[in-house]
Design a protein around this motif. Structure first.
Motif, PDB file in Angstrom:
ATOM      1  N   ALA A  80      -4.287  -0.100   7.910  1.00 43.51           N
ATOM      2  CA  ALA A  80      -4.553   1.432   7.171  1.00 43.51           C
ATOM      3  C   ALA A  80      -5.518   1.556   6.182  1.00 43.51           C
ATOM      4  CB  ALA A  80      -2.894   1.604   7.269  1.00 43.51           C
ATOM      5  N   ALA A  81      -5.412   0.613   5.431  1.00 45.12           N
ATOM      6  CA  ALA A  81      -6.292   0.429   4.078  1.00 45.12           C
ATOM      7  C   ALA A  81      -7.767   0.543   4.543  1.00 45.12           C
ATOM      8  CB  ALA A  81      -6.095  -0.663   3.045  1.00 45.12           C
ATOM      9  N   LEU A  82      -8.113  -0.057   5.583  1.00 43.18           N
ATOM     10  CA  LEU A  82      -9.527  -0.166   6.028  1.00 43.18           C
ATOM     11  C   LEU A  82     -10.164   1.263   6.378  1.00 43.18           C
ATOM     12  CD1 LEU A  82      -9.583  -3.604   7.981  1.00 43.18           C
ATOM     13  CD2 LEU A  82     -10.924  -3.105   5.961  1.00 43.18           C
ATOM     14  N   GLY A  83      -9.176   2.054   6.899  1.00 43.98           N
ATOM     15  CA  GLY A  83      -9.858   3.568   6.952  1.00 43.98           C
ATOM     16  C   GLY A  83     -10.155   4.463   5.611  1.00 43.98           C
ATOM     17  N   ARG A  84      -9.804   3.611   4.572  1.00 44.77           N
ATOM     18  CA  ARG A  84     -10.328   4.322   3.279  1.00 44.77           C
ATOM     19  C   ARG A  84     -11.888   3.838   2.966  1.00 44.77           C
ATOM     20  NH1 ARG A  84      -5.450   5.954   0.468  1.00 44.77           N
ATOM     21  NH2 ARG A  84      -3.460   5.335   1.603  1.00 44.77           N
ATOM     22  N   ASN A  85     -12.347   4.626   2.153  1.00 41.26           N
ATOM     23  CA  ASN A  85     -13.548   4.085   1.439  1.00 41.26           C
ATOM     24  C   ASN A  85     -13.493   2.789   0.923  1.00 41.26           C
ATOM     25  OD1 ASN A  85     -16.271   4.264   1.015  1.00 41.26           O
ATOM     26  ND2 ASN A  85     -15.827   5.105  -0.921  1.00 41.26           N
ATOM     27  N   THR A  86     -12.608   2.593  -0.147  1.00 42.24           N
ATOM     28  CA  THR A  86     -12.078   1.571  -0.838  1.00 42.24           C
ATOM     29  C   THR A  86     -10.987   0.837  -0.146  1.00 42.24           C
ATOM     30  OG1 THR A  86     -13.506   2.355  -2.463  1.00 42.24           O
ATOM     31  CG2 THR A  86     -12.305   0.402  -3.032  1.00 42.24           C
ATOM     32  N   PRO A  87     -10.892  -0.164   0.270  1.00 42.34           N
ATOM     33  CA  PRO A  87      -9.416  -0.518   0.744  1.00 42.34           C
ATOM     34  C   PRO A  87      -8.724  -1.247  -0.165  1.00 42.34           C
ATOM     35  CG  PRO A  87     -10.968  -1.862   1.720  1.00 42.34           C
ATOM     36  CD  PRO A  87     -11.841  -0.900   0.830  1.00 42.34           C
ATOM     37  N   VAL A  88      -9.085  -1.832  -1.404  1.00 45.25           N
ATOM     38  CA  VAL A  88      -8.518  -2.511  -2.240  1.00 45.25           C
ATOM     39  C   VAL A  88      -8.726  -2.130  -3.848  1.00 45.25           C
ATOM     40  CG1 VAL A  88      -8.600  -4.623  -0.770  1.00 45.25           C
ATOM     41  CG2 VAL A  88     -10.545  -4.119  -2.443  1.00 45.25           C
ATOM     42  N   TRP A  89      -7.679  -2.477  -4.380  1.00 50.27           N
ATOM     43  CA  TRP A  89      -7.682  -1.966  -5.902  1.00 50.27           C
ATOM     44  C   TRP A  89      -8.757  -2.890  -6.712  1.00 50.27           C
ATOM     45  CZ3 TRP A  89      -5.990   2.486  -6.604  1.00 50.27           C
ATOM     46  CH2 TRP A  89      -4.686   2.764  -5.911  1.00 50.27           C
ATOM     47  N   PRO A  90      -9.342  -2.365  -7.731  1.00 52.20           N
ATOM     48  CA  PRO A  90     -10.257  -3.374  -8.695  1.00 52.20           C
ATOM     49  C   PRO A  90      -9.643  -4.597  -9.063  1.00 52.20           C
ATOM     50  CG  PRO A  90     -10.396  -1.137  -9.210  1.00 52.20           C
ATOM     51  CD  PRO A  90      -9.207  -1.201  -8.525  1.00 52.20           C
ATOM     52  N   GLY A  91      -8.337  -4.665  -9.450  1.00 46.72           N
ATOM     53  CA  GLY A  91      -7.613  -5.740  -9.949  1.00 46.72           C
ATOM     54  C   GLY A  91      -7.029  -6.472  -8.648  1.00 46.72           C
ATOM     55  N   GLY A  92      -7.243  -6.198  -7.487  1.00 47.54           N
ATOM     56  CA  GLY A  92      -6.597  -6.921  -6.228  1.00 47.54           C
ATOM     57  C   GLY A  92      -5.384  -6.395  -5.726  1.00 47.54           C
ATOM     58  N   GLY A  93      -5.306  -6.395  -4.337  1.00 42.57           N
ATOM     59  CA  GLY A  93      -4.187  -5.824  -3.967  1.00 42.57           C
ATOM     60  C   GLY A  93      -4.502  -4.581  -2.925  1.00 42.57           C
ATOM     61  N   ILE A  94      -3.756  -4.372  -1.908  1.00 43.65           N
ATOM     62  CA  ILE A  94      -4.104  -3.339  -0.743  1.00 43.65           C
ATOM     63  C   ILE A  94      -3.963  -2.054  -1.121  1.00 43.65           C
ATOM     64  CG2 ILE A  94      -3.731  -2.649   1.464  1.00 43.65           C
ATOM     65  CD1 ILE A  94      -5.268  -5.322   1.356  1.00 43.65           C
ATOM     66  N   VAL A  95      -4.875  -1.385  -1.101  1.00 47.97           N
ATOM     67  CA  VAL A  95      -4.463   0.490  -1.608  1.00 47.97           C
ATOM     68  C   VAL A  95      -3.455   0.922  -0.400  1.00 47.97           C
ATOM     69  CG1 VAL A  95      -5.508   2.658  -1.944  1.00 47.97           C
ATOM     70  CG2 VAL A  95      -6.727   0.555  -2.427  1.00 47.97           C
ATOM     71  N   GLY A  96      -2.510   1.407  -1.114  1.00 44.19           N
ATOM     72  CA  GLY A  96      -1.506   2.223  -0.164  1.00 44.19           C
ATOM     73  C   GLY A  96      -0.322   1.280  -0.043  1.00 44.19           C
ATOM     74  N   ALA A  97      -0.349   0.090  -0.480  1.00 50.27           N
ATOM     75  CA  ALA A  97       0.829  -0.932  -0.205  1.00 50.27           C
ATOM     76  C   ALA A  97       2.186  -0.316  -1.007  1.00 50.27           C
ATOM     77  CB  ALA A  97       0.325  -2.328  -0.727  1.00 50.27           C
TER      78      ALA A  97
END
Length: 383
Positions: A147-164
């Motif tokens: 699901a995060a790969l559908g976003r422009n940036t799938p991970v946070w700058p400090g590491g971790g999946i966006v939307g988790a």
């Protein structure tokens, strides 16, 4: 060996990655190496010695999955936040970013299956439940990553999946599955400990010693984790961190010793020595602080005189306290030594009044058999 080499390669590759994303530090990488390497090394040794025992492969799996989750997380940050979107395998790194906790999920299985990987009929349901929970956890992580790969940036700058933390869309089911998986993981931990406790109560000899090794390493590891979670470790001196790290290392090492049955019976001596010196240290520190307070506040002595007097008093108390505490601890945790000393003392008392050589010979043989339990004993008496 290949799995172990792959784990070490991943950890080595993570060093330049963390330097590139400005997260490289002795603390972070040191903790990763201290946690991952012991599981990997012990897993390789056990798998080589006992390839049919799943314990070695599980220990290697703990190290490999933990290292893989760490490296993929750092690589995803490197690709999407440091101008390297053209680098290969960026989406693959996001999908494989299962997190540091994936390897930890195997630890209840390690404890449950210790030492030979076999379970009785009444425990097999727990093994199936653990495998299902692990599969569901991996599915939740992959779903969040997809699901995060559908976003422009799938991970946070400090590491971790966006939307988790707040899953939505195709990953909305994860919000329901994650608490259930966490509950099953806690149940697995408790059930694994209960299984080993019941095994200890119903066993003797080598099997009991194996559980003692596991319990000792587990206690050190849990103690270190609880101290770290309390937040007190943030301001702790370096010596305390060394103790915490040794506690973490103790778990895989004790598992390896228990499986390979190397000097199992030294565990009673280790437990008794550790407890006795811990109690002795606490008593001496309390005595030292109390005497300093008494001498400086009540007796109005100077600080240097009070410290010197307290140091001399603590030094004088060291040996008497050590002997008394060691004897008390041996009565409970090193019974073999305590019984042997009692047998020798009783034999010495009887020897004072003995006059017949045959009676002395028989008494000596009985004392030796009871004290050290040799496979064979004989006495030669030269006139």
């Amino acid at each position: 060996m290949l799995l172990g080499a792959l784990t070490v390669l991943l950890m080595t590759a993570d060093i330049p990655l963390e330097a590139s994303i400005h997260t490289l530090s002795f603390g972070n990488n040191g903790l990763e190496f201290v946690f991952i390497l012991p599981f990997t090394v012990v897993g390789v040794v056990v798998a080589r010695r006992e390839p049919r025992n799943p314990m070695g492969w599980l220990l290697e799996g703990v190290g490999l999955l933990t290292g893989l989750g760490t490296v993929t997380s750092d690589y995803a940050v490197f690709v999407y936040h440091f101008g390297h979107r053209g680098s290969p395998l960026g989406p693959v790194a996001v999908l494989l970013d299962t997190g540091f906790a994936t390897g930890l999920l195997l630890l209840p299985l390690v404890i449950l299956l210790f030492p030979d990987g076999r379970l009785g009929g009444r425990w097999k349901w727990l093994l199936r439940l653990a495998l299902v929970a692990l599969a569901v956890y991996l599915a939740t992580r992959v779903s969040l990553s997809a699901a995060a790969l559908g976003r422009n940036t799938p991970v946070w700058p400090g590491g971790g999946i966006v939307g988790a933390r707040n899953p939505s869309g195709s990953a909305a089911w994860v919000a329901v599955a994650q608490p259930i998986t966490l509950g099953v993981f806690v149940l697995m931990c408790l059930a694994s400990v209960v299984r080993q406790v019941l095994s200890y109560r119903g066993s003797s000899g080598v099997r009991r010693q194996q559980v003692k090794w596991l319990a000792s390493g587990g206690a050190g590891c849990v103690g270190g984790l609880l101290f770290l979670a309390s937040g007190a470790a943030n301001s702790a001196p370096g010596a305390v961190w060394i103790v915490i790290l040794l506690g973490w290392v103790a778990l895989p090492l004790s598992i390896g010793v228990g499986i390979l049955k190397y000097r199992l019976y030294e565990i009673d001596r280790l437990i008794s020595r550790t407890l006795s010196y811990a109690i002795l240290t606490a008593l001496l520190v309390g005595t030292f602080i109390g005497l300093i307070a008494l001498s400086t506040n009540t007796l109005a002595l100077s600080g240097r005189v009070g410290v010197a007097a307290s140091t001399l008093a603590a030094a004088a108390l060291f040996n008497p306290l050590r002997k008394r505490i060691q004897r008390l601890v041996d009565r409970r945790f090193n019974r073999a030594r305590y019984d042997a000393e009692a047998t020798v003392a009783a034999f010495t008392a009887r020897l004072r009044d003995a006059v017949e050589i045959d009676a002395i010979r028989g008494d000596l043989l009985e004392a030796v058999n009871r004290a050290v339990e040799p496979t064979h004993v004989s006495v030669w008496i030269k006139a």
